[in-house]
Design an enzyme around this catalytic site. Structure first.
Site, mmCIF file in Angstrom:
data_model
loop_
_atom_site.group_PDB
_atom_site.id
_atom_site.type_symbol
_atom_site.label_atom_id
_atom_site.label_comp_id
_atom_site.label_asym_id
_atom_site.label_seq_id
_atom_site.Cartn_x
_atom_site.Cartn_y
_atom_site.Cartn_z
ATOM 1 N N ARG A 44 14.237 44.705 51.658
ATOM 2 C CA ARG A 44 13.706 45.846 52.418
ATOM 3 C C ARG A 44 14.834 46.704 52.988
ATOM 4 N NH1 ARG A 44 9.195 42.778 55.872
ATOM 5 N NH2 ARG A 44 7.731 42.263 54.219
ATOM 6 N N ARG B 184 12.225 51.705 57.391
ATOM 7 C CA ARG B 184 12.065 52.517 58.597
ATOM 8 C C ARG B 184 13.228 52.455 59.583
ATOM 9 N NH1 ARG B 184 6.251 50.552 60.366
ATOM 10 N NH2 ARG B 184 6.862 48.769 59.082
ATOM 11 N N ARG C 115 9.588 59.662 53.768
ATOM 12 C CA ARG C 115 8.230 59.067 53.857
ATOM 13 C C ARG C 115 7.229 60.095 54.364
ATOM 14 N NH1 ARG C 115 3.889 57.566 54.262
ATOM 15 N NH2 ARG C 115 2.950 55.611 54.936
ATOM 16 N N ASP D 71 6.097 48.891 45.315
ATOM 17 C CA ASP D 71 5.318 47.887 46.037
ATOM 18 C C ASP D 71 4.759 46.887 45.040
ATOM 19 O OD1 ASP D 71 2.626 46.848 47.445
ATOM 20 O OD2 ASP D 71 4.039 47.523 48.968
ATOM 21 N N TYR E 13 -4.015 38.667 47.492
ATOM 22 C CA TYR E 13 -4.432 40.018 47.895
ATOM 23 C C TYR E 13 -5.703 40.438 47.150
ATOM 24 C CZ TYR E 13 -0.252 41.323 50.614
ATOM 25 O OH TYR E 13 0.719 41.422 51.575
#
Length: 340
Positions: free
Chosen positions: A21, A25, A34, A71, A147
């Protein structure tokens, strides 16, 4: 490339470092892109913007490898499950997998529809310095299946585990179908220019040992074997999170084993260090404090030494509010302290 040499236990001038990652952010540059993209899924599908955020950490931090910005859930999305990233809640699927019919209705060859991923890889590889590696990735079949069955992230995995114990044949059919897509998906990433690939099993720790080996690790091994047979020159990395108790049973045809922060690095080295290059495993929260970060780095270097068999990374992904300057210093620190 230093990173690729390290994956194959070849001599390198220092221990290479990249961070899971690493595009995220904690970087103001990422936040700007973003915002420009609109939704998270739009960012994944916009080749120019996904290229930009993939390259940002290489330019800003000086890490030895870029990892594709995408992703893991784009695969089930292209298999036919409507996907939305809900602010504050995370990813949600519009429908879930509950029956044989649901599994059969999933698209076959869905990986062929992921051209935006392959175009991003090609775009990044053209712009990335030749001595920097580009890592492609996917989610492990078990993690993706949870998921698809739960419809979103879960703390209990109740629906997935209910299927595992009450209808194992149904879960195996779903896992097998996902695995075939992932073989095509990672192959296409390699063909597009990825220099290495990583399989993330984020929800590995949800299962007891025997269930994990049957319903997750077996499929990871199958994908790794397929890729190593087809692309022996491409490193395959596996990151199953939270399986410190299962290390005696870890085997397979891959090159790098990612060690999460909850697994003692000494234990991983004793059990797996002779077979695989180890990657990790600094606790990400140590980056909040420079002294703690330094202590963690020194401890890892003391265990792994400076003579290869190790790629420096975090034991999981970057946390959104980590101080950017500390991350920059971490990269310099690792490089300076592991010089051969």
């Amino acid at each position: 490339m230093i990173f690729i040499d390290a994956c194959f236990k070849k001599p390198t001038p220092y221990t290479p470092i990249w961070l899971m990652r690493q595009a995220g952010r904690y970087l103001s540059e990422y936040k700007e892109v973003r915002k420009k993209a609109g939704s998270f899924l739009d960012l994944c599908q916009n080749v120019a913007l996904a290229t930009e955020v993939t390259l940002q950490p290489v330019d800003i931090l000086g890490v030895d490898a870029a990892i594709l910005f995408s992703d893991i859930l784009v695969v089930p999305y292209e298999m036919g499950l409507e996907l939305e990233f809900v602010s504050g809640e995370g990813p949600k699927f519009g429908r879930t997998i509950e029956s044989v019919h649901d599994v059969e209705s999933l698209k076959v060859g869905a990986y062929k529809n992921l051209s935006y991923v392959y175009d991003t890889i090609s775009s990044v590889r053209q712009k990335l310095a030749k001595d920097k590696a580009l890592i492609g990735f996917c989610g492990a079949p078990w993690t993706l299946a949870t998921y698809m069955v739960e419809g979103q992230g879960s703390k209990t995995y109740a629906k997935s585990k209910k299927m595992l114990y009450s209808n194992p044949a149904l879960l195996h059919s779903l896992l097998a179908k996902i695995s075939e897509e992932l073989k095509g998906y990672l192959s296409a990433q390699i063909e597009a220019g990825a220099n290495a690939v990583q399989i993330f099993d984020s929800w590995a720790s949800a299962l007891e040992k025997e269930a994990y080996l049957e319903f997750s690790w077996r499929y990871i091994k199958d994908i790794a074997k397929y890729l190593k047979n087809k692309y022996p020159h491409i490193p395959v990395m596996c990151f199953p999170k939270g399986i410190a108790g299962f290390l005696d049973s870890i085997d397979g045809e891959f090159d790098v084993f990612g060690v999460d922060w909850s697994t003692p690095l000494e234990l991983a080295k004793a059990k797996l260090g002779a077979k695989y290059v180890l990657q990790g495993n600094l606790e990400p929260a140590r980056l909040y404090d420079k002294a703690q970060m330094e202590q963690g780095v020194d401890c890892i270097i003391k265990i792994m030494g400076k003579n290869g068999g190790h790629i420096f990374n975090l034991g999981h992904g970057m946390i959104p509010d980590l101080p950017r300057q500390n991350v920059i210093e971490l990269v310099k620190m690792v490089r300076e302290r592991t010089k051969r």
